[in-house]
Design a protein around this motif. Structure first.
Motif, PDB file in Angstrom:
ATOM      1  N   GLN A  96       3.992 -11.134  11.323  1.00 30.92           N
ATOM      2  CA  GLN A  96       4.285  -9.859  10.678  1.00 30.92           C
ATOM      3  C   GLN A  96       5.366  -9.106  11.443  1.00 30.92           C
ATOM      4  O   GLN A  96       5.317  -9.021  12.675  1.00 30.92           O
ATOM      5  CB  GLN A  96       3.029  -8.977  10.614  1.00 30.92           C
ATOM      6  N   GLN A 105       5.053  -6.025   7.676  1.00 33.83           N
ATOM      7  CA  GLN A 105       5.450  -6.868   6.562  1.00 33.83           C
ATOM      8  C   GLN A 105       5.262  -8.323   6.955  1.00 33.83           C
ATOM      9  O   GLN A 105       5.835  -8.788   7.933  1.00 33.83           O
ATOM     10  CB  GLN A 105       6.913  -6.632   6.180  1.00 33.83           C
ATOM     11  N   ASN A 218       2.366  -5.728   3.340  1.00 36.74           N
ATOM     12  CA  ASN A 218       3.583  -5.780   2.521  1.00 36.74           C
ATOM     13  C   ASN A 218       4.260  -4.416   2.420  1.00 36.74           C
ATOM     14  O   ASN A 218       4.708  -4.000   1.354  1.00 36.74           O
ATOM     15  CB  ASN A 218       3.250  -6.306   1.125  1.00 36.74           C
ATOM     16  N   TYR A 220       7.216  -3.329   3.553  1.00 33.54           N
ATOM     17  CA  TYR A 220       8.610  -3.406   3.126  1.00 33.54           C
ATOM     18  C   TYR A 220       8.703  -3.765   1.651  1.00 33.54           C
ATOM     19  O   TYR A 220       9.546  -3.238   0.919  1.00 33.54           O
ATOM     20  CB  TYR A 220       9.346  -4.438   3.979  1.00 33.54           C
ATOM     21  N   GLU A 221       7.835  -4.651   1.215  1.00 32.57           N
ATOM     22  CA  GLU A 221       7.827  -5.061  -0.190  1.00 32.57           C
ATOM     23  C   GLU A 221       7.506  -3.887  -1.101  1.00 32.57           C
ATOM     24  O   GLU A 221       8.121  -3.722  -2.167  1.00 32.57           O
ATOM     25  CB  GLU A 221       6.809  -6.181  -0.385  1.00 32.57           C
TER      26      GLU A 221
END
Length: 359
Positions: A96, A105, A218, A220-221
């Motif tokens: 990560q 992330q 997640n 950043y996603e």
């Protein structure tokens, strides 16, 4: 006549412009996220690590600079922490990127499965958001890695890194990311080409990963839903498919060190150190792991994180915790981490700090 010529010219340019907009342009010098962490290098150092603490150390060693990821755009390569999820007889080693206080992330997983014949199967899988679907390498090591014995010892507990934003191991400091073309040249010197890296499209541990998927980190996603691989590279399933249409000079193999067929060694024309930096990274004694058992982990509460006053080679502004006053996004459930194990590091068999706690 002149008017007709002008109209014809305008129509031609409109047609060319329309055609160009519908065509996917592949440029290896653009901001393709997956160019910044070579999974073959991850597989290589995994096979040379003695345990997961050692693996995390190698991922973040400022001297080796395996990663080039800067997802939060602060002009410093992100720290990569390692956590582990055990799903039956499968160990999912999750890598990560640390992007902020409790903001992570997932970028890749190393998946180890032990079959009925006690044989270990390893796959290094890129995160679907970062690399597209089923971007998988199966390393074939020359000898059985020491780390294999680490996962099936009595009373084994899953590894969970304690490091977070502004709170890093003492050996670590941030560095500036390379330009993509230079990173590709650099990383080729950190891949052990005595191993094989077989690209496959089938995940061996699909069920185990599906059990973990709901807990993946997640951040950043979520912040960049329009930057997934599928959207970044429309028409291509994953990073491997994309590489097939890139110019040969842009592919990793072009920049990888050539192996002398007679001696089995790397070509000396491709020097190991291609970094343009003028200062030397902190010496980590190459052959023997550092012993952090008597050290207190660095806590940058009152100073800029990822900054060493004596060793930082960069001229850019140090990473700051400017976003720590805002409410960090915590992922729901289990492994993705809003809560940090502060039990400290356990000392591994070779003396290096575990860099993480045991859950």
């Amino acid at each position: 006549m002149k008017t007709k010529l002008i109209i014809s010219t305008l129509m031609y340019f409109l047609f060319v412009s329309s055609f160009a907009q519908n065509k996917t342009i592949v440029n290896a010098t653009n901001s393709e996220i997956s160019d910044n962490l070579d999974l073959r290098a991850v597989a290589s150092i995994f096979g040379e690590s003695k345990d997961l603490a050692d693996f995390e150390f190698r991922l973040n060693d400022p001297k080796e600079q395996i990663s080039n990821l800067d997802l939060n755009n602060d002009n410093q390569v992100d720290y990569l922490r390692v956590i582990e999820s055990i799903e039956g007889n499968v160990h999912l080693i999750v890598i990560q990127a640390v992007l902020g206080l409790d903001q992570f992330q997932d970028v890749a997983t190393v998946e180890i499965e032990k079959d009925r014949n006690n044989r270990m199967q390893v796959q290094v899988v890129g995160d679907v958001y970062m690399y597209g679907r089923n971007y998988i390498y199966e390393p074939v090591y020359v000898s059985v890695p020491i780390i294999y014995n680490y996962f099936w010892v009595p009373n084994y507990h899953a590894y969970y890194s304690v490091w977070n934003w502004g709170y890093y191991p003492t050996y670590y400091y941030g560095w500036n990311p390379y330009p993509i073309f230079r990173y590709k040249r650099h990383i080729g010197n950190h891949i052990n080409f005595n191993y094989q890296y077989n690209y496959v499209r089938t995940r061996r541990c699909e069920m185990a990963y599906n059990n973990y998927y709901g807990r993946r980190s997640n951040y950043y996603e979520r912040e960049n839903p329009n930057r997934s691989f599928e959207i970044r590279n429309s028409g291509y399933g994953n990073r491997y498919d994309l590489d097939q249409v890139r110019p040969k000079r842009d592919l990793n193999n072009e920049d990888s060190p050539r192996i002398n067929s007679e001696t089995g060694t790397r070509d000396s024309e491709n020097p190991r150190n291609t970094s343009p930096r003028t200062s030397e990274p902190r010496n980590n004694n190459n052959s023997s792991p550092r012993n952090y058992s008597n050290e207190t982990p660095r806590n940058n509460t009152n100073e800029s994180p990822k900054s060493s006053s004596n060793s930082s080679p960069r001229n850019s502004e140090p990473r700051s915790n400017g976003n720590s006053n805002s409410s960090p996004r915590n992922n729901e459930g289990g492994i993705s981490g809003g809560t940090r194990n502060t039990g400290g590091g356990n000392t591994g068999s070779g003396g290096r700090s575990q860099g993480g706690g045991r859950r």
